[in-house]
Write an enzyme that holds these catalytic residues in place. Structure first.
Site, PDB file in Angstrom:
ATOM      1  N   LYS A   1       0.830  -1.204   0.000  1.00 28.63           N
ATOM      2  CA  LYS A   1       0.000   0.000   0.000  1.00 28.63           C
ATOM      3  C   LYS A   1       0.863   1.252   0.000  1.00 28.63           C
ATOM      4  CE  LYS A   1      -1.696   1.653   3.956  1.00 28.63           C
ATOM      5  NZ  LYS A   1      -1.612   3.115   4.165  1.00 28.63           N
ATOM      6  N   ASN A   2       1.879   1.279   0.860  1.00 38.74           N
ATOM      7  CA  ASN A   2       2.693   2.484   1.021  1.00 38.74           C
ATOM      8  C   ASN A   2       3.617   2.737  -0.163  1.00 38.74           C
ATOM      9  OD1 ASN A   2       1.499   3.032   3.471  1.00 38.74           O
ATOM     10  ND2 ASN A   2       3.126   2.077   4.685  1.00 38.74           N
TER      11      ASN A   2
ATOM     12  N   ARG B   1      -3.919  10.300   4.795  1.00 39.05           N
ATOM     13  CA  ARG B   1      -2.829  11.260   4.794  1.00 39.05           C
ATOM     14  C   ARG B   1      -2.005  11.221   3.508  1.00 39.05           C
ATOM     15  NH1 ARG B   1      -1.372  14.192   8.791  1.00 39.05           N
ATOM     16  NH2 ARG B   1       0.658  14.424   7.797  1.00 39.05           N
TER      17      ARG B   1
ATOM     18  N   CYS C   1      -5.077   8.335  10.112  1.00 34.95           N
ATOM     19  CA  CYS C   1      -5.102   7.701  11.426  1.00 34.95           C
ATOM     20  C   CYS C   1      -4.690   8.678  12.520  1.00 34.95           C
ATOM     21  CB  CYS C   1      -4.150   6.500  11.460  1.00 34.95           C
ATOM     22  SG  CYS C   1      -4.735   5.083  10.525  1.00 34.95           S
TER      23      CYS C   1
ATOM     24  N   ARG D   1       1.600  14.566  12.348  1.00 29.36           N
ATOM     25  CA  ARG D   1       2.446  14.268  11.191  1.00 29.36           C
ATOM     26  C   ARG D   1       2.356  15.458  10.254  1.00 29.36           C
ATOM     27  NH1 ARG D   1       0.727   8.237   9.457  1.00 29.36           N
ATOM     28  NH2 ARG D   1      -1.332   8.928  10.112  1.00 29.36           N
ATOM     29  N   PRO D   2       3.050  16.538  10.587  1.00 30.33           N
ATOM     30  CA  PRO D   2       2.898  17.774   9.822  1.00 30.33           C
ATOM     31  C   PRO D   2       3.482  17.660   8.419  1.00 30.33           C
ATOM     32  CG  PRO D   2       4.688  17.983  11.401  1.00 30.33           C
ATOM     33  CD  PRO D   2       4.019  16.671  11.683  1.00 30.33           C
ATOM     34  N   VAL D   3       3.065  18.614   7.574  1.00 31.64           N
ATOM     35  CA  VAL D   3       3.537  18.632   6.186  1.00 31.64           C
ATOM     36  C   VAL D   3       4.510  19.785   5.965  1.00 31.64           C
ATOM     37  CG1 VAL D   3       1.484  17.486   5.297  1.00 31.64           C
ATOM     38  CG2 VAL D   3       1.519  19.988   5.478  1.00 31.64           C
ATOM     39  N   ASP D   4       5.093  20.286   7.041  1.00 33.23           N
ATOM     40  CA  ASP D   4       5.956  21.461   6.906  1.00 33.23           C
ATOM     41  C   ASP D   4       7.190  21.176   6.050  1.00 33.23           C
ATOM     42  OD1 ASP D   4       6.679  19.801   9.147  1.00 33.23           O
ATOM     43  OD2 ASP D   4       8.145  21.317   9.734  1.00 33.23           O
ATOM     44  N   GLN D   5       7.716  19.953   6.090  1.00 30.29           N
ATOM     45  CA  GLN D   5       8.892  19.641   5.278  1.00 30.29           C
ATOM     46  C   GLN D   5       8.543  19.634   3.787  1.00 30.29           C
ATOM     47  OE1 GLN D   5      12.026  19.419   6.772  1.00 30.29           O
ATOM     48  NE2 GLN D   5      10.734  20.130   8.466  1.00 30.29           N
TER      49      GLN D   5
ATOM     50  N   ASP E   1       5.505   0.785  12.026  1.00 34.75           N
ATOM     51  CA  ASP E   1       4.303   0.078  11.592  1.00 34.75           C
ATOM     52  C   ASP E   1       4.263  -1.377  12.052  1.00 34.75           C
ATOM     53  OD1 ASP E   1       3.182   2.260  10.414  1.00 34.75           O
ATOM     54  OD2 ASP E   1       3.577   1.659   8.348  1.00 34.75           O
TER      55      ASP E   1
ATOM     56  N   ILE F   1       8.673   7.471  16.789  1.00 39.33           N
ATOM     57  CA  ILE F   1       8.195   8.110  15.560  1.00 39.33           C
ATOM     58  C   ILE F   1       6.902   8.885  15.808  1.00 39.33           C
ATOM     59  CG2 ILE F   1       7.631   7.771  13.138  1.00 39.33           C
ATOM     60  CD1 ILE F   1      10.480   6.925  13.859  1.00 39.33           C
TER      61      ILE F   1
ATOM     62  N   ARG G   1      -8.133  -0.607   5.180  1.00 42.08           N
ATOM     63  CA  ARG G   1      -7.276   0.385   4.539  1.00 42.08           C
ATOM     64  C   ARG G   1      -5.928  -0.210   4.146  1.00 42.08           C
ATOM     65  NH1 ARG G   1      -5.660   4.675   8.005  1.00 42.08           N
ATOM     66  NH2 ARG G   1      -4.646   5.365   6.091  1.00 42.08           N
TER      67      ARG G   1
END
Length: 417
Positions: free
Chosen positions: A22-23, A93, A117, A122-126, A305, A327, A397
């Site tokens: 999936k990933n 996400r 989830c 889990r920010p998207v700043d990067q 995971d 993490i 999922r």
């Protein structure tokens, strides 16, 4: 709402085939935005997240044929609307992975801030900082990222922390940027390598995928390609941990042992006998496992995971294990549900102390996220009596045909309403 009913106490035996990852599949699906030519994907798992991503891409104008077995064809002849709306993005996400390709192909994008989830921030700043360094203008208004760039410019980007989706987003954006882009402190996960392999087959010029430094030389356009999605290393680890907990002898086919080294090392530490060849793993567990302590870390360390599944195994192991999560700060929500089954777990900050007990007792439990769901399945397989797991839409999922595969191995498991 569907539930899983498990009658535990039986060892597992037989063969099972591992599905595509999936990933890996989700970012590769987003790569279809980078070209007007067809992208044909093989070994795509039949999962809710894959269907959600296909819907998101479809609303942008991407043609997505019906998924036949594990084959999926995508074609973005033109991107009619470079928007990823809240109603779909909030459920997954990985939707943020359309941001880089949309900017590179269309010069603009409107993408909702992601959901998914509830396992921590889990920010998207990067992602944003990297794209801004490449010349994009990005603002956040009413929960949406509004991005624009005439053409992205290659540059050197040193990420403040290791982020898989950040690495993937920036790598895809860099493929059509002007000049050379260097990503430092890049994620090394096999899924990043699989995306790079697909992009390279489409004509991208990428070096260093799988290392901490990735170099991308931008090109004017990409072509179509056919790509075989890598096996799911987390599904592989989940079935292995289930055998280690419940006992038995199982052969996993169609997997990639070289991507699960940390997991195999810990399973051997627990007492499992493991043989691996190029695309299969045999595991045998004759006794109650030994407790295994672990600390999660970015690849090639022990994967976050797999933390929940190993905690479930530790619940019935001999001895006491220390499980440290580095993490995600909220990734112990499964501990409370495992306690309902009789587990002895104490939480101290980001570390859980798990004292193994001889047996768990079946009970009604509730899944809180994808991998927490998997841990409850592992625990249910060893618990005496009946375990009923609610909210298994989380499982759908990320695990293809989980109950059918486990049933084929002798587990007493069924989907009920």
């Amino acid at each position: 709402m569907d539930k899983l009913r498990i009658s535990g106490g039986r060892p597992l035996a037989g063969e099972v085939r591992v599905s595509g990852a999936k990933n890996a599949a989700l970012p590769i699906m987003c790569a279809a935005l980078l070209t007007e030519r067809p992208l044909v994907l093989e070994n795509v798992p039949r999962l809710m997240d894959v269907r959600t991503m296909a819907k998101i891409l479809g609303l942008m104008g991407v043609e997505a044929g019906p998924q036949a077995d594990s084959r999926l064809e995508l074609r973005a002849r033109e991107v009619k609307d470079p928007t990823a709306g809240y109603e779909l993005v909030k459920t997954m996400r990985a939707s943020v992975l359309v941001l880089g390709p949309l900017l590179a192909r269309c010069g603009r994008a409107k993408v909702s801030l992601p959901g998914g989830c509830a396992i921590g921030a889990r920010p998207v700043d990067q992602h944003v900082k990297g794209l801004q360094a490449m010349g994009a203008t990005i603002t956040v208004e009413q929960g949406y990222m509004h991005a624009a760039a005439a053409r992205l410019k290659g540059t050197r980007i040193a990420m403040d922390l290791v982020t898989v989706t950040g690495t993937e987003n920036l790598m895809m954006a860099a493929c059509l940027a002007e000049g050379s882009t260097v990503l430092e402190n890049a994620a090394r996960e096999p899924e990043v390598v699989d995306l790079a392999n697909c992009l390279s087959a489409m004509g991208a010029r990428i070096e260093g995928a799988g290392t901490g430094t990735i170099r991308v030389e931008g090109v004017r356009s990409l072509s179509g390609a056919t790509h075989h999605v890598m096996p799911d290393r987390i599904e592989t680890g989940t079935y292995l941990s289930a055998v280690a907990a419940a006992g038995g002898r199982v052969r996993l086919q169609g997997t990639a042992p070289d991507t699960v080294g940390a997991t195999l090392e810990k399973l051997r530490e627990a007492g499992a006998r493991i043989l691996a060849d190029s695309d299969a793993i045999d595991i045998e567990m004759a006794d109650r496992p030994a407790s295994v302590s672990l600390t999660t870390a970015p690849y090639p360390g022990f994967p976050t995971d797999m933390q929940a599944q190993f905690m479930a195994m530790d619940c019935i192991a001999r001895g006491t294990a220390s499980v440290t999560e580095t993490i995600f700060e909220n990734r112990f929500m499964h501990a409370q549900e495992l306690q309902r089954l009789g587990a002895d777990i104490e939480i101290h900050g980001n570390t859980a102390l798990v004292k193994g007990v001889e047996r768990l007792q079946g009970a009604k439990v509730m899944a809180t996220d994808l991998r927490a769901s998997a841990s409850l399945v592992v625990a249910g397989l060893v618990a005496q009596g009946e375990t009923l797991i609610d909210r298994i839409y989380h499982l759908d999922r990320g695990y293809e045909a989980l109950e059918q595969k486990l049933s084929a191995l002798g587990a007493r498991i069924a989907r009920v309403r």
